[in-house]
Design an enzyme around this catalytic site. Structure first.
Site, mmCIF file in Angstrom:
data_model
loop_
_atom_site.group_PDB
_atom_site.id
_atom_site.type_symbol
_atom_site.label_atom_id
_atom_site.label_comp_id
_atom_site.label_asym_id
_atom_site.label_seq_id
_atom_site.Cartn_x
_atom_site.Cartn_y
_atom_site.Cartn_z
ATOM 1 C CG HIS A 312 -0.357 1.456 -7.200
ATOM 2 N ND1 HIS A 312 -0.764 2.032 -8.607
ATOM 3 C CD2 HIS A 312 -0.224 0.086 -7.402
ATOM 4 C CE1 HIS A 312 -0.626 0.844 -9.123
ATOM 5 N NE2 HIS A 312 -0.348 -0.281 -8.431
ATOM 6 C CG ASP A 369 1.811 -6.834 -3.213
ATOM 7 O OD1 ASP A 369 1.285 -7.789 -3.716
ATOM 8 O OD2 ASP A 369 2.399 -5.995 -3.936
HETATM 9 N N1 CMC Z 1 7.273 4.319 1.637
HETATM 10 C C1 CMC Z 1 7.776 5.531 1.804
HETATM 11 N N2 CMC Z 1 8.013 6.674 0.801
HETATM 12 C C2 CMC Z 1 7.273 6.250 -0.361
HETATM 13 C C3 CMC Z 1 6.801 4.887 -0.658
HETATM 14 C C4 CMC Z 1 6.724 3.901 0.498
HETATM 15 N N3 CMC Z 1 6.387 2.708 0.202
HETATM 16 N N4 CMC Z 1 6.227 4.861 -1.785
HETATM 17 C C5 CMC Z 1 6.707 6.089 -2.241
HETATM 18 N N5 CMC Z 1 7.220 6.607 -1.397
HETATM 19 C C6 CMC Z 1 7.705 8.386 -1.576
HETATM 20 C C7 CMC Z 1 8.926 8.395 -2.382
HETATM 21 O O1 CMC Z 1 10.001 8.213 -1.609
HETATM 22 C C8 CMC Z 1 8.666 9.857 -3.238
HETATM 23 O O2 CMC Z 1 8.967 10.715 -2.141
HETATM 24 P P1 CMC Z 1 9.447 12.156 -2.694
HETATM 25 O O3 CMC Z 1 8.541 12.789 -3.596
HETATM 26 O O4 CMC Z 1 9.829 12.790 -1.617
HETATM 27 O O5 CMC Z 1 10.754 11.855 -3.548
HETATM 28 C C9 CMC Z 1 7.004 9.688 -3.592
HETATM 29 O O6 CMC Z 1 6.627 8.815 -2.485
HETATM 30 C C10 CMC Z 1 6.688 9.315 -4.634
HETATM 31 O O7 CMC Z 1 7.285 7.910 -5.047
HETATM 32 P P2 CMC Z 1 7.785 7.225 -6.284
HETATM 33 O O8 CMC Z 1 8.974 6.222 -6.049
HETATM 34 O O9 CMC Z 1 8.257 8.340 -7.215
HETATM 35 O O10 CMC Z 1 6.402 6.491 -6.833
HETATM 36 P P3 CMC Z 1 6.381 5.427 -7.973
HETATM 37 O O11 CMC Z 1 5.174 5.664 -8.539
HETATM 38 O O12 CMC Z 1 7.856 5.762 -8.775
HETATM 39 O O13 CMC Z 1 6.519 4.109 -7.147
HETATM 40 C C11 CMC Z 1 6.083 2.232 -5.753
HETATM 41 C C12 CMC Z 1 5.612 3.408 -6.970
HETATM 42 C C13 CMC Z 1 4.770 1.117 -5.772
HETATM 43 C C14 CMC Z 1 7.077 1.382 -6.652
HETATM 44 C C15 CMC Z 1 6.418 2.691 -4.698
HETATM 45 O O14 CMC Z 1 5.342 3.546 -3.855
HETATM 46 C C16 CMC Z 1 7.065 1.750 -3.596
HETATM 47 O O15 CMC Z 1 8.262 1.458 -3.713
HETATM 48 N N6 CMC Z 1 6.219 0.954 -2.914
HETATM 49 C C17 CMC Z 1 6.818 -0.072 -1.691
HETATM 50 C C18 CMC Z 1 6.992 -1.279 -2.508
HETATM 51 C C19 CMC Z 1 5.456 -1.734 -3.128
HETATM 52 O O16 CMC Z 1 4.518 -1.947 -2.133
HETATM 53 N N7 CMC Z 1 5.173 -2.338 -4.369
HETATM 54 C C20 CMC Z 1 4.024 -2.917 -4.550
HETATM 55 C C21 CMC Z 1 3.106 -2.125 -5.818
HETATM 56 S S1 CMC Z 1 1.524 -2.706 -5.878
HETATM 57 C C22 CMC Z 1 1.592 -4.294 -6.528
HETATM 58 C C23 CMC Z 1 2.046 -4.027 -7.936
HETATM 59 O O17 CMC Z 1 1.266 -3.906 -8.975
HETATM 60 O O18 CMC Z 1 3.227 -4.374 -8.172
#
Ligand code: CMC
Length: 434
Positions: A312, A369
């Site tokens: 998140h 989720d």
């Molecule tokens: N699985 C594997 N790696 C992950 C995941 C995951 N679900 N989420 C983040 N990471 C890694 C990402 O690759 C990055 O690694 P590194 O530092 O080595 O590059 C690090 O963790 C930080 O991730 P980010 O993408 O920079 O984080 P963000 O804040 O931009 O994204 C997120 C947040 C929710 C989009 C992301 O965690 C994700 O894609 N999760 C899976 C989709 C999901 O479950 N979404 C629902 C969110 S909660 C409901 C809502 O409010 O929408």
């Protein structure tokens, strides 16, 4: 609502020979922000913050969340207490009007919502134009957008009475629109709303009843769905809420702004994750249940695979909504003696990931989720409808933010800047010379 912030001693920004003082502001929960509203005028510079990771886009008095401590409060009330004591309609009132309703206010709100549950008969004909396998989120966004063609007497964002009518129409009709999109996909007749039922009961009735048989609403499902909708009701400046604010800032009407929010929510990185979680769990089950293989895939960036329902932008400890939903899920499955193999896989996945250095280091925990889909499955809700339920839950939050934006002093059209990286000026090349 109190949108005022305390101003502290300014911070100093130095750039070359220049120095600028930037006000530091403090919110009611002691969050600090650097007020850069005069930055460009004073320095000619803009800020660059891709994904708005560090950007406070507004002052807001609706929802507070502390991602480090796993705290979520609507208008000051902890999510745990709201889930334990309210139904979804009462929480909607709280978000939209900023205070808990008296019994009389709640009765009036419920009554007016009941009065508006029917769709204009001509709107039903839209459904015959959609393909049978249309995604219900596409239908939801289209029909909500089309509401602005049917309810033209409630489009003016500057008229409080029109806004209130529009709000009640949206809250009342969204479950009807949603349930019809499901009925369309299974080829069953649409069920009209039954206004002696309450909000969630009515939705379940429109989803699952058929005219040829009686239908009894299951109170366990009503309780679970109320809880899920409350958990989804608001989450401050998330992607879809920011979209609603962004679209609304141009003075687009509320129907149009909410339709845009629905589209933003659809994506798998946002609300669409609940559908993606179940698809992922099904894939793991079909692949022999090898959870470790999928955790390894999620860690390998070359695979382009993420554990859906994990991570998140704000929560870096735990997501309080996931905790509430997991407990509800345990209870519901035990009470109904449902054994869902996907729940077992989800639990194993959670335990493997939470003990894995990659996930621990990056503070990736199950989010809202992760377990919601298991409850929806237990209720017989098809996977494609999961994000629609998220939208139904998020609707009062979107509305609250749209209203807050329109009534706040600093209200201006949202229009970010950029750092241009394209070609500098070059001579035009005629088509025959390219
Ligand atoms: N699985 C594997 N790696 C992950 C995941 C995951 N679900 N989420 C983040 N990471 C890694 C990402 O690759 C990055 O690694 P590194 O530092 O080595 O590059 C690090 O963790 C930080 O991730 P980010 O993408 O920079 O984080 P963000 O804040 O931009 O994204 C997120 C947040 C929710 C989009 C992301 O965690 C994700 O894609 N999760 C899976 C989709 C999901 O479950 N979404 C629902 C969110 S909660 C409901 C809502 O409010 O929408």
């Amino acid at each position: 609502m109190n949108l005022h912030v305390k101003t502290l001693d300014p911070a100093t920004l130095s750039f070359g020979q220049k120095q600028v003082q930037l006000p530091v502001v403090e919110g009611t929960e002691n969050e600090l922000g650097l007020d850069i509203s005069r930055l460009r005028a004073a320095t000619g510079m803009v800020t660059l913050d891709e994904g708005y990771v560090n950007t406070g886009s507004t002052r807001s008095a609706i929802t507070f969340l502390d991602g480090e401590e796993g705290v979520l409060r609507y208008c000051g009330y902890p999510i745990e207490e709201l889930c334990a004591n309210c139904d979804f309609v009462e929480v909607s009132y709280l978000l939209i009007y900023g205070h808990l309703p008296t019994q009389q206010q709640l009765n009036e709100f419920q009554h007016s919502i009941r009065k508006h549950t029917l769709l204009h008969e001509d709107m039903r004909s839209f459904y015959s134009g959609f393909p049978r396998d249309a995604h219900p989120m596409a239908i939801l966004a289209s029909v909500v957008s089309a509401m602005s063609t049917f309810y033209q007497d409630s489009l003016d964002p500057t008229e409080p009475e029109q806004v209130d009518l529009c709000v009640r129409r949206l809250i009342a009709k969204l479950p009807t629109i949603a349930a019809y999109s499901h009925k369309k996909s299974v080829g069953q007749p649409f069920m009209y709303p039954l206004n002696e039922l309450d909000y969630v009961e009515n939705f379940l009735q429109m989803m699952f009843a058929v005219p040829s048989e009686g239908y009894e609403v299951d109170p366990d499902f009503v309780r679970a769905l109320n809880l899920l909708l409350i958990c989804h009701a608001d989450h401050e400046q998330n992607c879809s809420t920011s979209t609603v604010r962004m679209v609304g800032s141009s003075n687009a009407n509320l129907f149009a702004s909410i339709a845009a929010g629905i589209c933003a929510l659809w994506g798998p990185l946002h609300g669409g994750a609940n559908e993606a979680v179940v698809e992922m769990l099904n894939q793991i089950a079909a692949d022999g249940g090898n959870v470790k293989k999928y955790v390894a895939m999620a860690k390998d960036k070359s695979q382009g695979f993420r554990l859906m329902g994990f991570g998140h932008r704000v929560y870096k400890n735990f997501d309080p909504r996931a905790k509430i939903i997991k407990t509800a899920c345990d209870k519901l499955l035990a009470k109904r003696s449902i054994h869902d193999p996907l729940f077992d896989i989800a639990q194993e996945l959670e335990s493997v990931a939470l003990n894995d250095e990659y996930f621990v280091e990056r503070k990736l925990y199950p989010n809202v989720d992760f377990y919601s889909g298991v409850i929806y499955r237990a209720m017989g809700i098809p996977v494609q409808m999961f994000t629609v339920l998220f939208a139904m839950g998020r609707l009062p939050g979107w509305i609250a933010h749209w209203k807050e934006m329109h009534t706040s002093d600093g209200n201006r059209i949202c229009r970010p800047r950029q750092i241009y990286t394209g070609p500098t000026q070059r001579p035009f090349v005629p088509i025959n010379a390219r």
